[in-house]
Write a protein that holds these residues in place. Structure first.
Motif, PDB file in Angstrom:
ATOM      1  N   TYR A  30     -70.026 -39.258  59.699  1.00 43.39           N
ATOM      2  CA  TYR A  30     -70.545 -39.299  58.332  1.00 43.39           C
ATOM      3  C   TYR A  30     -70.152 -40.602  57.629  1.00 43.39           C
ATOM      4  N   GLN A  31     -69.836 -41.623  58.439  1.00 45.15           N
ATOM      5  CA  GLN A  31     -69.480 -42.953  57.925  1.00 45.15           C
ATOM      6  C   GLN A  31     -68.271 -42.904  57.004  1.00 45.15           C
ATOM      7  N   ILE A  32     -67.300 -42.082  57.375  1.00 53.97           N
ATOM      8  CA  ILE A  32     -66.044 -41.971  56.637  1.00 53.97           C
ATOM      9  C   ILE A  32     -64.942 -42.562  57.511  1.00 53.97           C
ATOM     10  N   ASP A  33     -64.180 -43.479  56.965  1.00 52.47           N
ATOM     11  CA  ASP A  33     -63.091 -44.104  57.715  1.00 52.47           C
ATOM     12  C   ASP A  33     -61.958 -43.106  57.888  1.00 52.47           C
ATOM     13  N   ALA A  34     -61.558 -42.907  59.140  1.00 50.47           N
ATOM     14  CA  ALA A  34     -60.521 -41.922  59.440  1.00 50.47           C
ATOM     15  C   ALA A  34     -59.740 -42.374  60.655  1.00 50.47           C
ATOM     16  N   VAL A  35     -58.508 -41.910  60.753  1.00 48.53           N
ATOM     17  CA  VAL A  35     -57.627 -42.239  61.871  1.00 48.53           C
ATOM     18  C   VAL A  35     -56.725 -41.045  62.135  1.00 48.53           C
ATOM     19  N   THR A  36     -56.372 -40.848  63.400  1.00 54.67           N
ATOM     20  CA  THR A  36     -55.446 -39.786  63.792  1.00 54.67           C
ATOM     21  C   THR A  36     -54.074 -40.383  64.030  1.00 54.67           C
ATOM     22  N   LEU A  37     -53.065 -39.777  63.427  1.00 53.33           N
ATOM     23  CA  LEU A  37     -51.677 -40.225  63.570  1.00 53.33           C
ATOM     24  C   LEU A  37     -50.893 -39.151  64.302  1.00 53.33           C
ATOM     25  N   GLU A  38     -50.306 -39.523  65.423  1.00 52.81           N
ATOM     26  CA  GLU A  38     -49.458 -38.616  66.189  1.00 52.81           C
ATOM     27  C   GLU A  38     -48.010 -39.069  66.058  1.00 52.81           C
ATOM     28  N   PHE A  39     -47.185 -38.220  65.486  1.00 56.96           N
ATOM     29  CA  PHE A  39     -45.770 -38.524  65.313  1.00 56.96           C
ATOM     30  C   PHE A  39     -45.003 -38.001  66.527  1.00 56.96           C
ATOM     31  N   LEU A  40     -44.261 -38.890  67.160  1.00 57.10           N
ATOM     32  CA  LEU A  40     -43.427 -38.524  68.306  1.00 57.10           C
ATOM     33  C   LEU A  40     -41.966 -38.747  67.922  1.00 57.10           C
ATOM     34  N   PRO A  41     -41.254 -37.696  67.538  1.00 57.93           N
ATOM     35  CA  PRO A  41     -39.852 -37.867  67.134  1.00 57.93           C
ATOM     36  C   PRO A  41     -38.961 -38.162  68.333  1.00 57.93           C
ATOM     37  N   ARG A  42     -37.872 -38.836  68.078  1.00 54.82           N
ATOM     38  CA  ARG A  42     -36.931 -39.175  69.154  1.00 54.82           C
ATOM     39  C   ARG A  42     -35.914 -38.059  69.391  1.00 54.82           C
ATOM     40  N   PHE A  43     -36.005 -36.983  68.615  1.00 51.72           N
ATOM     41  CA  PHE A  43     -35.045 -35.886  68.716  1.00 51.72           C
ATOM     42  C   PHE A  43     -35.767 -34.631  69.181  1.00 51.72           C
ATOM     43  N   TYR A  44     -35.006 -33.643  69.575  1.00 50.20           N
ATOM     44  CA  TYR A  44     -35.589 -32.342  69.869  1.00 50.20           C
ATOM     45  C   TYR A  44     -35.923 -31.637  68.552  1.00 50.20           C
ATOM     46  N   LEU A  45     -37.046 -30.967  68.509  1.00 52.53           N
ATOM     47  CA  LEU A  45     -37.571 -30.448  67.251  1.00 52.53           C
ATOM     48  C   LEU A  45     -36.658 -29.425  66.594  1.00 52.53           C
ATOM     49  N   ARG A  46     -35.789 -28.811  67.340  1.00 52.45           N
ATOM     50  CA  ARG A  46     -34.911 -27.781  66.763  1.00 52.45           C
ATOM     51  C   ARG A  46     -33.694 -28.364  66.059  1.00 52.45           C
ATOM     52  N   ASN A  47     -33.514 -29.672  66.120  1.00 54.26           N
ATOM     53  CA  ASN A  47     -32.391 -30.323  65.454  1.00 54.26           C
ATOM     54  C   ASN A  47     -32.720 -30.465  63.970  1.00 54.26           C
ATOM     55  N   GLU A  48     -32.097 -29.652  63.118  1.00 56.91           N
ATOM     56  CA  GLU A  48     -32.469 -29.590  61.707  1.00 56.91           C
ATOM     57  C   GLU A  48     -32.113 -30.867  60.955  1.00 56.91           C
TER      58      GLU A  48
END
Length: 729
Positions: free
Chosen positions: A407-425
């Motif tokens: 639809y001629q809309i500028d868009a981008v996908t951002l994938e965040f890759l953390p350096r830690f395990y996700l359970r580390n609060e």
């Protein structure tokens, strides 16, 4: 003096002088054309070599990215996203995890929880019901949006449709005519922890934006239910957003049968959640998600995906502000996809070493020359450039951002890759803080725009997250490769016509009028015969491209059997067309004319494809141009030495082998993944992937490359009896 000036003016305006000047220019163009045609072999070699050299130099010619639109002003304001917003994100994540544990009503409770949270921050909320799409081959749907794909008929059961949750913030400083879209996909039926983290990040940013006073554009948060695929949920919502259906049951969850009575419980007090709500025209869209895998390194990583259907790309300024804010404000490491096989390629490394040696030599001659190349930078740039060209040439979106580009809309996908395990609060809070501030900064920059993105580039290749090759640079390689084709076609036609006149006895026996009629009866007729062969082969290519539509409806056929069926039907169709219209050998078409027609067809096909998808045309030119220029009958007697003739024959056979689309794909896949995993059905799966996404590359392979390859085979197998006599003469 006045009379003299009048006379001079009369001379300058003399129509005879203008005619003579025009005739002189015309003669110059004719002489230049005649010179190029007479030296077509030299021109072809020079242009092809220059084209490939320019293509290999593209990583060196790449420029650093820069912000073209001054109104964006990334990083000009201090971020408002704070630890309080992080705590709100953590509370939202815990609520999502709690709802996920309730497995018997997980899909219902998640939408209710997200919708209630949106209403609690004072934003508008509504639910969007959609059905999964069927991706079947339909030759009439090419070049159209994939959102127009047919939908599966549902029985109104809970498992037959998905529900997106949409929140809208009305901008306090805006007029409601523009909007910015935030998309966070999640699987409502089987949600993972990283998806809960993505939703928590999106909600915390959305909650912050509901309180700020600087918003001039509406904010839309789409919590996309990706149980049927991320692209499906986003494209369905966009299709309904831009193509409203005015019916009683549009967007009304109450219309669902009693088998799914729990949907009637989705209500938000004080808001009509079943009515489809809209904001303004979408200025930009951000699709972001947190990945499960852990990134190696000392910093969190961000991967950008920008390729959309048929090689479309968003405005480069959108990628530039994401990269600038991620690197220089939040300390993230930004990556884009690279072709891993080229990172360890010996010949790419060798090319980089040569260029590094040239750069050292240039520095020793003149230290002011800005030609500084290292082998490592060249290898990485070449691998990234190859990946960018490949995904654009494939013509398939690399993420759900591609639905916006339709639809001629500028868009981008951002994938965040953390350096830690996700359970580390503790590490999770730091990660949410950086990611939230990044998204807030991008939204703030787009909010500053007074108009749509237009200042920067839409046609470009990426060689690094902060380097690009613009269309004005990379089109030079394509132009150099394609430039010899019309010259060679004219040279071949002139040679065939000269040979026909030389061997025609009528030139001595007939009158001038009879000679003219003889030329019409020989040269023009032979040209029409060659055109007839071309039309027949392209008709066969169209039939071959339509066969998968019927093969795909056959039951219990795996990819290998489908491919074998496709090949057998294609081969059996060709003799039928030969019997109906006549084969190139029975029509006695000279190979020079046949090659001239083929070369002209390739130039037209590549030119048209460059308008639709430049990357496909560029990669196709690298294979088709050398194949078409070098092709020569195997039985022809050439006045060259044996070594050169053997090299020419070897090149002809090699290009004829690699020019066949299935072989080219299998060889490329074998070089990247290993030849032990190849199978005949791989090509069918790849082509099925292309036609399901309406990629124009499918049409290019079967309407341009396949018929040109078959013409090359005909030229190689040409008997060339009359051609031999001409060579002897």
């Amino acid at each position: 003096m006045a009379g003299e000036r009048g006379e001079e003016g009369g001379e300058e305006g003399d129509p005879n002088l203008k005619k003579r000047a025009h005739a002189a220019r015309s003669r110059l163009i004719v002489r230049l054309g005649a010179f190029l045609v007479s030296h077509s072999a030299l021109v072809s070699v020079v242009c092809c070599v220059a084209g490939f050299i320019t293509l290999f130099l593209l990583p060196v010619l790449a420029k650093h990215t820069y912000i073209s639109e001054n109104a964006l002003m990334p990083g000009s304001a201090n971020p408002l996203f704070s630890s309080q917003d992080v705590n709100e994100a953590n509370r939202f994540i815990k609520g999502i995890i709690h709802k996920r544990i309730e497995k018997e009503e997980a899909g219902i409770e998640l939408q209710k929880f997200i919708g209630q949270s949106i209403a609690d921050v004072g934003a508008e909320v509504h639910y969007h019901k959609f059905s999964p799409h069927t991706n079947h081959f339909n030759p009439l749907h090419f070049f159209s949006s994939t959102s127009n794909t047919a939908r599966i008929d549902t029985n109104n059961s809970c498992a037959s449709f998905g529900v997106n949750t949409v929140g809208i913030i009305r901008a306090p400083r805006g007029d409601g005519k523009e909007a910015i879209v935030l998309v966070s996909p999640y699987n409502s039926q089987n949600m993972e922890y990283n998806e809960a983290l993505s939703l928590g990040l999106a909600f915390s940013v959305f909650s912050l934006l509901s309180k700020v006073t600087w918003l001039a554009k509406d904010i839309v948060w789409l919590a996309a239910d990706s149980r049927f695929g991320e692209y499906n949920s986003v494209s369905s919502w966009l299709n309904d957003y831009h193509n409203p259906i005015f019916s009683r049951d549009s967007g009304n969850l109450d219309s669902i049968s009693n088998d799914c009575h729990h949907w009637n419980e989705i209500r938000i007090q004080g808001a009509n959640s079943n009515f489809f709500k809209r904001a303004g025209t979408m200025a930009a869209a951000l699709v972001f998600k947190v990945m499960e895998k852990k990134e190696k390194g000392d910093r969190d990583c961000l991967t950008m995906y920008a390729e959309a259907s048929n090689g479309q790309m968003p405005n480069l300024d959108l990628l530039n502000i994401v990269h600038y804010l991620a690197v220089h404000r939040q300390g993230l490491r930004v990556k884009i996809e690279t072709m891993g096989s080229l990172l360890n390629s010996a010949w790419v490394k060798f090319t980089g070493e040569i260029l590094e040696g040239v750069s050292r030599l240039s520095k020793s001659l003149n230290p002011q020359w800005k030609f500084d190349v290292t082998t490592a930078d060249y290898v990485e740039g070449a691998a990234t450039l190859a990946s960018s060209m490949y995904y654009q040439a494939l013509g398939v979106p690399t993420g759900s951002h591609g639905a916006f580009r339709d639809y001629q809309i500028d868009a981008v996908t951002l994938e965040f890759l953390p350096r830690f395990y996700l359970r580390n609060e503790n590490a999770q809070s730091t990660f949410l803080l950086r990611s939230g501030r990044l998204i807030e900064g991008v939204v703030r920059s787009v909010n500053n725009l007074l108009e749509k993105f237009h200042q920067s580039f839409f046609l470009y290749f990426l060689t690094a997250p902060n380097k690009f090759v613009s269309v004005g640079v990379y089109m030079i390689a394509f132009a150099l490769l394609v430039a010899p084709l019309p010259i060679v076609a004219a040279a071949l036609f002139a040679r065939a016509k000269a040979n026909e006149i030389t061997t025609d006895d009528c030139a001595e026996k007939c009158t001038p009028i009879d000679t003219k009629e003889s030329e019409i009866a020989t040269g023009s007729w032979k040209w029409l015969q060659a055109a007839k062969v071309l039309l027949m082969i392209h008709s066969w290519a169209v039939i071959v491209s339509l066969l998968p539509y019927y093969i795909s409806h056959m039951i219990n056929l795996n990819s290998t059997m489908s491919m074998l069926t496709w090949v057998s039907l294609s081969i059996s169709t060709l003799p039928f067309l030969y019997a109906l219209f006549g084969s190139p050998f029975s029509l006695n078409v000279e190979w020079e004319l046949l090659k001239a027609v083929m070369v002209a067809t390739i130039s037209i096909g590549l030119g048209l494809m460059s308008i639709i998808n430049f990357s496909t045309a560029q990669i196709g030119a690298m294979l088709l141009v050398p194949m078409s220029l070098l092709v020569h009958p195997l039985k022809a007697k050439m006045n060259v030495n044996a070594l050169l003739r053997a090299a020419l024959l070897t090149c002809n056979i090699a290009f004829a082998f690699l020019g066949f689309p299935p072989v080219a794909l299998l060889v490329a896949k074998g070089l990247s993944e290993g030849f032990g995993k190849l199978s005949i059905g791989d090509f069918w799966e790849w082509m099925e992937f292309l036609w399901e996404w309406n990629s124009a590359t499918y049409l290019y392979l079967l309407w341009v490359q396949l018929p040109c390859w078959l013409l090359c085979i005909h030229i190689l197998l040409h008997p060339c009896s009359r051609g031999d006599s001409r060579h002897k003469q």
